[in-house]
Motif scaffolding. Structure first.
Motif, PDB file in Angstrom:
ATOM      1  N   PHE A  92       0.863  -1.182   0.000  1.00  0.00           N
ATOM      2  CA  PHE A  92       0.000   0.000   0.000  1.00  0.00           C
ATOM      3  C   PHE A  92       0.898   1.230   0.000  1.00  0.00           C
ATOM      4  N   ASN A  93       0.696   2.062  -1.003  1.00  0.00           N
ATOM      5  CA  ASN A  93       1.454   3.296  -1.143  1.00  0.00           C
ATOM      6  C   ASN A  93       0.555   4.304  -1.865  1.00  0.00           C
ATOM      7  N   LEU A  94       1.052   5.496  -2.099  1.00  0.00           N
ATOM      8  CA  LEU A  94       0.224   6.528  -2.730  1.00  0.00           C
ATOM      9  C   LEU A  94      -0.260   6.126  -4.126  1.00  0.00           C
ATOM     10  N   PRO A  95       0.581   5.565  -4.998  1.00  0.00           N
ATOM     11  CA  PRO A  95       0.060   5.149  -6.304  1.00  0.00           C
ATOM     12  C   PRO A  95      -1.092   4.140  -6.197  1.00  0.00           C
ATOM     13  N   ILE A  96      -0.961   3.172  -5.299  1.00  0.00           N
ATOM     14  CA  ILE A  96      -2.044   2.193  -5.148  1.00  0.00           C
ATOM     15  C   ILE A  96      -3.266   2.844  -4.504  1.00  0.00           C
ATOM     16  N   ALA A  97      -3.052   3.783  -3.586  1.00  0.00           N
ATOM     17  CA  ALA A  97      -4.174   4.514  -2.983  1.00  0.00           C
ATOM     18  C   ALA A  97      -4.945   5.286  -4.057  1.00  0.00           C
ATOM     19  N   LEU A  98      -4.232   5.899  -4.999  1.00  0.00           N
ATOM     20  CA  LEU A  98      -4.896   6.613  -6.098  1.00  0.00           C
ATOM     21  C   LEU A  98      -5.717   5.654  -6.964  1.00  0.00           C
ATOM     22  N   THR A  99      -5.182   4.472  -7.186  1.00  0.00           N
ATOM     23  CA  THR A  99      -5.908   3.477  -7.972  1.00  0.00           C
ATOM     24  C   THR A  99      -7.171   3.036  -7.236  1.00  0.00           C
ATOM     25  N   TRP A 100      -7.056   2.774  -5.933  1.00  0.00           N
ATOM     26  CA  TRP A 100      -8.238   2.404  -5.141  1.00  0.00           C
ATOM     27  C   TRP A 100      -9.250   3.547  -5.121  1.00  0.00           C
ATOM     28  N   LEU A 101      -8.773   4.780  -5.061  1.00  0.00           N
ATOM     29  CA  LEU A 101      -9.668   5.940  -5.087  1.00  0.00           C
ATOM     30  C   LEU A 101     -10.456   5.972  -6.393  1.00  0.00           C
ATOM     31  N   ARG A 102      -9.790   5.661  -7.491  1.00  0.00           N
ATOM     32  CA  ARG A 102     -10.456   5.625  -8.791  1.00  0.00           C
ATOM     33  C   ARG A 102     -11.562   4.579  -8.797  1.00  0.00           C
ATOM     34  N   ILE A 103     -11.324   3.449  -8.169  1.00  0.00           N
ATOM     35  CA  ILE A 103     -12.359   2.406  -8.087  1.00  0.00           C
ATOM     36  C   ILE A 103     -13.486   2.850  -7.156  1.00  0.00           C
ATOM     37  N   ALA A 104     -13.128   3.457  -6.038  1.00  0.00           N
ATOM     38  CA  ALA A 104     -14.131   3.877  -5.047  1.00  0.00           C
ATOM     39  C   ALA A 104     -15.064   4.961  -5.577  1.00  0.00           C
ATOM     40  N   VAL A 105     -14.593   5.775  -6.495  1.00  0.00           N
ATOM     41  CA  VAL A 105     -15.408   6.876  -6.998  1.00  0.00           C
ATOM     42  C   VAL A 105     -16.435   6.411  -8.045  1.00  0.00           C
ATOM     43  N   ILE A 106     -16.292   5.203  -8.554  1.00  0.00           N
ATOM     44  CA  ILE A 106     -17.216   4.709  -9.586  1.00  0.00           C
ATOM     45  C   ILE A 106     -18.665   4.702  -9.099  1.00  0.00           C
ATOM     46  N   PRO A 107     -18.985   4.173  -7.909  1.00  0.00           N
ATOM     47  CA  PRO A 107     -20.380   4.230  -7.460  1.00  0.00           C
ATOM     48  C   PRO A 107     -20.893   5.667  -7.296  1.00  0.00           C
ATOM     49  N   VAL A 108     -20.034   6.574  -6.869  1.00  0.00           N
ATOM     50  CA  VAL A 108     -20.429   7.985  -6.735  1.00  0.00           C
ATOM     51  C   VAL A 108     -20.747   8.552  -8.111  1.00  0.00           C
ATOM     52  N   PHE A 109     -19.887   8.253  -9.074  1.00  0.00           N
ATOM     53  CA  PHE A 109     -20.079   8.705 -10.456  1.00  0.00           C
ATOM     54  C   PHE A 109     -21.422   8.216 -10.994  1.00  0.00           C
ATOM     55  N   VAL A 110     -21.696   6.938 -10.839  1.00  0.00           N
ATOM     56  CA  VAL A 110     -22.952   6.370 -11.352  1.00  0.00           C
ATOM     57  C   VAL A 110     -24.140   6.920 -10.579  1.00  0.00           C
ATOM     58  N   ALA A 111     -24.016   7.075  -9.266  1.00  0.00           N
ATOM     59  CA  ALA A 111     -25.121   7.570  -8.431  1.00  0.00           C
ATOM     60  C   ALA A 111     -25.562   8.969  -8.832  1.00  0.00           C
ATOM     61  N   LEU A 112     -24.655   9.755  -9.374  1.00  0.00           N
ATOM     62  CA  LEU A 112     -25.026  11.106  -9.835  1.00  0.00           C
ATOM     63  C   LEU A 112     -26.220  11.078 -10.781  1.00  0.00           C
ATOM     64  N   PHE A 113     -26.297  10.032 -11.580  1.00  0.00           N
ATOM     65  CA  PHE A 113     -27.337   9.959 -12.600  1.00  0.00           C
ATOM     66  C   PHE A 113     -28.661   9.425 -12.055  1.00  0.00           C
ATOM     67  N   TYR A 114     -28.691   9.152 -10.756  1.00  0.00           N
ATOM     68  CA  TYR A 114     -29.923   8.731 -10.100  1.00  0.00           C
ATOM     69  C   TYR A 114     -30.450   9.799  -9.142  1.00  0.00           C
ATOM     70  N   ILE A 115     -29.737  10.908  -9.056  1.00  0.00           N
ATOM     71  CA  ILE A 115     -30.180  12.019  -8.220  1.00  0.00           C
ATOM     72  C   ILE A 115     -31.320  12.735  -8.937  1.00  0.00           C
ATOM     73  N   PRO A 116     -32.397  13.027  -8.252  1.00  0.00           N
ATOM     74  CA  PRO A 116     -33.523  13.713  -8.903  1.00  0.00           C
ATOM     75  C   PRO A 116     -33.111  15.085  -9.448  1.00  0.00           C
ATOM     76  N   GLU A 117     -33.718  15.458 -10.567  1.00  0.00           N
ATOM     77  CA  GLU A 117     -33.418  16.764 -11.177  1.00  0.00           C
ATOM     78  C   GLU A 117     -33.810  17.920 -10.269  1.00  0.00           C
ATOM     79  N   SER A 118     -34.709  17.677  -9.324  1.00  0.00           N
ATOM     80  CA  SER A 118     -35.081  18.742  -8.382  1.00  0.00           C
ATOM     81  C   SER A 118     -33.943  19.048  -7.412  1.00  0.00           C
TER      82      SER A 118
END
Length: 189
Positions: free
Chosen positions: A3-29
């Protein structure tokens, strides 16, 4: 597992995927479509930057590892696949293009795994075709996510052109890798 900063960045990229997809389920209101699209585009851009940064940092700081070499392309493929599926749902990318790009990623990953097991991974090492394909799709996807013109620059049209170029390079690079691997496949299959 290192575990180091490069691997942490890679894990961060994976962790942000659900957030990215969830954006499109937020109501327009709660958030307007243009704001949602801008946020999604920036998330994807940040992920693309961390993709470059984690590799650069790992090489510069001599923190490369077999686990990092495995995880980095997995993170990239997951992020691209998630973005293409979102774009498909929004009707901003053609299903054939999404299928070609995602299908190629799966096929070439499997090919690389198989070639590595046979000790012939050098024959399917990353080539400039793959790098150009990646660059085209990494620019195309945020353009398609953003969709809005910026200072009269038709961002969406640029994205449409680049995603077609990415799909063509995807097919070309897939045949290139298969051609390079064919002698080993033929001799050992």
């Amino acid at each position: 597992m290192p575990f180091n900063l490069p691997i942490a960045l890679t894990w961060l990229r994976i962790a942000v995927i659900p957030v990215f997809v969830a954006l499109f389920y937020i109501p327009e209101s709660w958030v307007s479509v243009p704001v949602r699209d801008a946020i999604a585009a920036w998330i994807f851009i940040a992920a693309a930057i961390t993709d470059w940064a984690d590799g650069w940092l790992a090489r510069r700081w001599k923190q490369t590892s077999a686990f990092g070499a495995f995880l980095d392309p997995v993170a990239d493929k997951l992020m691209v696949a998630a973005a293409l599926l979102v774009l498909l749902k929004l009707g901003r990318v053609d299903s054939l293009i999404a299928l070609v790009i995602i299908g190629r990623e799966i096929a070439i990953s499997a090919l690389r795994e198989w070639m590595a097991q046979m000790g012939a991974s050098a024959s399917v090492a990353v080539h400039w075709l793959g790098k150009f394909k990646t660059a085209a799709q990494m620019v195309a996807i945020p353009c398609l996510l953003y969709k809005t013109s910026w200072h009269d620059v038709p961002i969406y049209v640029i994205g449409q052109i680049l995603i077609v170029i990415a799909a063509l390079l995807t097919v070309w690079s897939m045949f290139y890798y298969l051609k390079k691997a064919w002698p080993t496949i033929r001799d050992r299959a």
